[in-house]
Design an enzyme around this catalytic site. Structure first.
Site, PDB file in Angstrom:
ATOM      1  N   ARG A   1     -13.649  -6.459   9.209  1.00 36.75           N
ATOM      2  CA  ARG A   1     -13.723  -5.307   8.314  1.00 36.75           C
ATOM      3  C   ARG A   1     -15.125  -5.108   7.752  1.00 36.75           C
ATOM      4  NH1 ARG A   1      -8.634  -3.567   6.158  1.00 36.75           N
ATOM      5  NH2 ARG A   1      -6.895  -4.980   6.554  1.00 36.75           N
TER       6      ARG A   1
ATOM      7  N   HIS B   1      -1.090   4.596  -0.609  1.00 29.45           N
ATOM      8  CA  HIS B   1      -2.106   5.490  -0.058  1.00 29.45           C
ATOM      9  C   HIS B   1      -1.751   6.974  -0.187  1.00 29.45           C
ATOM     10  CE1 HIS B   1      -5.120   2.758   1.347  1.00 29.45           C
ATOM     11  NE2 HIS B   1      -4.236   2.017   2.003  1.00 29.45           N
TER      12      HIS B   1
ATOM     13  N   ASP C   1      -6.141   7.559  -1.635  1.00 30.75           N
ATOM     14  CA  ASP C   1      -6.877   7.729  -0.371  1.00 30.75           C
ATOM     15  C   ASP C   1      -5.926   7.893   0.817  1.00 30.75           C
ATOM     16  OD1 ASP C   1      -9.437   7.695  -1.406  1.00 30.75           O
ATOM     17  OD2 ASP C   1      -9.694   5.542  -1.152  1.00 30.75           O
ATOM     18  N   ARG C   2      -6.431   8.621   1.813  1.00 33.07           N
ATOM     19  CA  ARG C   2      -5.798   8.847   3.112  1.00 33.07           C
ATOM     20  C   ARG C   2      -4.610   9.804   3.048  1.00 33.07           C
ATOM     21  NH1 ARG C   2      -8.115   5.504   6.916  1.00 33.07           N
ATOM     22  NH2 ARG C   2      -9.002   3.538   6.209  1.00 33.07           N
TER      23      ARG C   2
ATOM     24  N   ASN D   1      -8.430  -2.776  -2.648  1.00 32.81           N
ATOM     25  CA  ASN D   1      -9.806  -2.445  -2.253  1.00 32.81           C
ATOM     26  C   ASN D   1     -10.098  -0.947  -2.353  1.00 32.81           C
ATOM     27  OD1 ASN D   1      -7.995  -2.430   0.164  1.00 32.81           O
ATOM     28  ND2 ASN D   1      -9.824  -1.649   1.183  1.00 32.81           N
ATOM     29  N   HIS D   2      -9.058  -0.103  -2.370  1.00 29.34           N
ATOM     30  CA  HIS D   2      -9.286   1.340  -2.507  1.00 29.34           C
ATOM     31  C   HIS D   2      -9.362   1.784  -3.960  1.00 29.34           C
ATOM     32  CE1 HIS D   2      -9.104   3.185   1.582  1.00 29.34           C
ATOM     33  NE2 HIS D   2      -8.701   1.953   1.857  1.00 29.34           N
TER      34      HIS D   2
ATOM     35  N   ASP E   1      -3.984  -0.168  -3.676  1.00 28.85           N
ATOM     36  CA  ASP E   1      -4.179   0.908  -2.693  1.00 28.85           C
ATOM     37  C   ASP E   1      -3.187   2.047  -2.934  1.00 28.85           C
ATOM     38  OD1 ASP E   1      -6.234  -0.542  -1.660  1.00 28.85           O
ATOM     39  OD2 ASP E   1      -5.533  -0.501   0.410  1.00 28.85           O
TER      40      ASP E   1
ATOM     41  N   ASP F   1       0.823  -1.216   0.000  1.00 32.51           N
ATOM     42  CA  ASP F   1       0.000   0.000   0.000  1.00 32.51           C
ATOM     43  C   ASP F   1       0.856   1.264   0.000  1.00 32.51           C
ATOM     44  OD1 ASP F   1      -1.592  -2.191   0.786  1.00 32.51           O
ATOM     45  OD2 ASP F   1      -3.015  -0.878   1.805  1.00 32.51           O
TER      46      ASP F   1
ATOM     47  N   HIS G   1      -3.866  -8.343  -3.580  1.00 24.63           N
ATOM     48  CA  HIS G   1      -3.879  -7.263  -2.611  1.00 24.63           C
ATOM     49  C   HIS G   1      -4.237  -7.750  -1.216  1.00 24.63           C
ATOM     50  CE1 HIS G   1      -4.257  -3.335  -0.809  1.00 24.63           C
ATOM     51  NE2 HIS G   1      -5.446  -3.687  -0.347  1.00 24.63           N
TER      52      HIS G   1
ATOM     53  N   HIS H   1      -2.350  -4.749   2.207  1.00 25.27           N
ATOM     54  CA  HIS H   1      -3.666  -4.551   2.822  1.00 25.27           C
ATOM     55  C   HIS H   1      -3.671  -4.318   4.324  1.00 25.27           C
ATOM     56  CE1 HIS H   1      -7.982  -4.581   2.791  1.00 25.27           C
ATOM     57  NE2 HIS H   1      -8.126  -5.785   3.327  1.00 25.27           N
TER      58      HIS H   1
END
Length: 375
Positions: free
Chosen positions: A221, A64, A93-94, A122-123, A90, A62, A173, A248
């Site tokens: 989750r 991010h 995001d964030r 997943n993002h 990923d 990741d 992932h 992940h």
């Protein structure tokens, strides 16, 4: 019908120059992003759900939106095309720099298609990016227009779901699925869509290993599953594999080895969310010179030692020919922490009307969050 076309190398080099040779990096114009996304989509149409890759290769977890830490990865591991890279998803995001991060990775993939490989996390999802920052970041950096978000999230639908390395290692992932026993089941999925709420495709990007269980268990989750030793042993046996590599999950030391290297988690976002203080890593795979048929379960949940020394004495808990290169956050990451400000003057104190502004994710949030979108 989609008409395939290519972008001249000189144009791709110009995009790389805008992103790499300027401080702060320059945001690519919307029409450029649109062309990049369209070109990469036409290329990915012919890529299978599971790519067939060879070592040597460096595996990245990741990111991010931590753009400066991505540049740190290239400083440590070598820049394309001198190093082959597999990114496990990923990308957005964030972090403060999702636009720059995904723009750079798309450009690098187009510039060095046989050296840079991207899979879906997943993002890479319309739902998640709407809530975790990417959408709002684009609105701010592109003067309130969501066009760039639409083009990039459309591209996400084309990303492969996994890869094999030397035919012996499976990379995805997240993790495994109770609905999937064979790699051919993944190869048969129609991946060109938003990630569904459940099923094999969802589990590949949401599931996690758990050393406390043997079988499958529902994930806290709210999506995917937890899977144990019996699950991964059977999956590897049935598909003639020796190992699974995934991302992940935040790892304080940058990586986690499960079951003596049968499953590895690689995490590549140091000081995650600018406050977790964790290390990060990239996994360098130089070779896979061992016999997959000799990697069997023993009573102590480890591997039998074949003539090729499958069990590694490496304290990292990896197999021969593998090494976790661990690194700390870049100096720019620390500067972002202090200033709370992203590139191109986007300040997290600004409230953008009508959206869940991404800055809120870095203000007094708990370190562990449960995903609520699939409840």
């Amino acid at each position: 019908m989609t008409v395939s076309f290519s972008i001249p190398t000189s144009d791709l080099d110009y995009c790389l120059e805008q992103l790499l040779d300027h401080k702060p990096p320059k945001i690519l114009p919307p029409e450029t992003v649109q062309q990049l996304c369209h070109t990469l989509k036409t290329q990915l149409l012919g890529v299978p759900n599971i790519m067939h890759l060879q070592s040597p290769i460096s595996v990245v977890g990741d990111i991010h939106g931590q753009y400066h830490d991505l540049l740190e990865i290239f400083q440590i591991g070598g820049s394309p095309p001198t190093t082959n890279y597999l990114f496990l998803g990923d990308y957005v995001d964030r972090g403060y720099y999702s636009v720059e991060t995904i723009s750079l990775l798309i450009t690098l993939k187009l510039r060095y298609p046989d050296r840079v490989f991207l899979i879906r996390g997943n993002h890479e999802s319309r739902t998640i990016t709407t809530n975790y920052g990417f959408y709002s970041e684009i609105l701010n950096k592109y003067n309130g227009s969501a066009d760039v978000w639409s083009w990039i999230t459309d591209l996400f639908d084309y990303l492969p779901l996994g890869a094999t390395i030397d035919g012996k290692i499976f990379a995805a992932h997240g993790g495994l699925s109770p609905s999937c026993q064979q790699l051919d089941q993944i190869r048969a999925i129609d991946r060109f869509k938003e990630i569904p709420h459940d099923g094999i495709m969802a589990d590949l990007v949401w599931s996690d290993p758990d050393t406390e269980i043997m079988d499958f268990k529902l994930s806290p989750r709210g999506a995917g599953y937890l899977f144990g030793l019996d699950v991964i042993n059977k999956f590897c046996h049935d598909n003639d594999l020796v190992q699974m590599i995934r991302a992940h999950q935040l790892c304080n030391e940058g990586f986690t080895s499960y079951w003596n290297g049968k499953c590895l988690t690689v995490w590549s976002a140091p000081n995650y969310c600018y406050r977790c203080g964790n290390k990060a890593s990239i996994l360098e795979i130089l070779h896979s010179n061992y016999d997959s048929k000799n990697g069997s379960k023993t009573s102590d949940n480890s591997f039998d030692d074949p003539p090729g020394k499958l069990r590694s004495s490496n304290p990292q808990g990896v197999l021969p020919g593998q090494y976790f290169n661990i690194f700390e956050a870049s100096p720019e990451n620390d500067e972002d922490t202090i200033s709370g400000k992203s590139v191109n003057g986007i300040n997290t104190d600004i409230n953008y009307a009508g959206s869940d502004f991404f800055g809120s994710y870095f203000q007094e949030r708990p370190k562990r969050q449960h995903i609520e979108y699939f409840l």
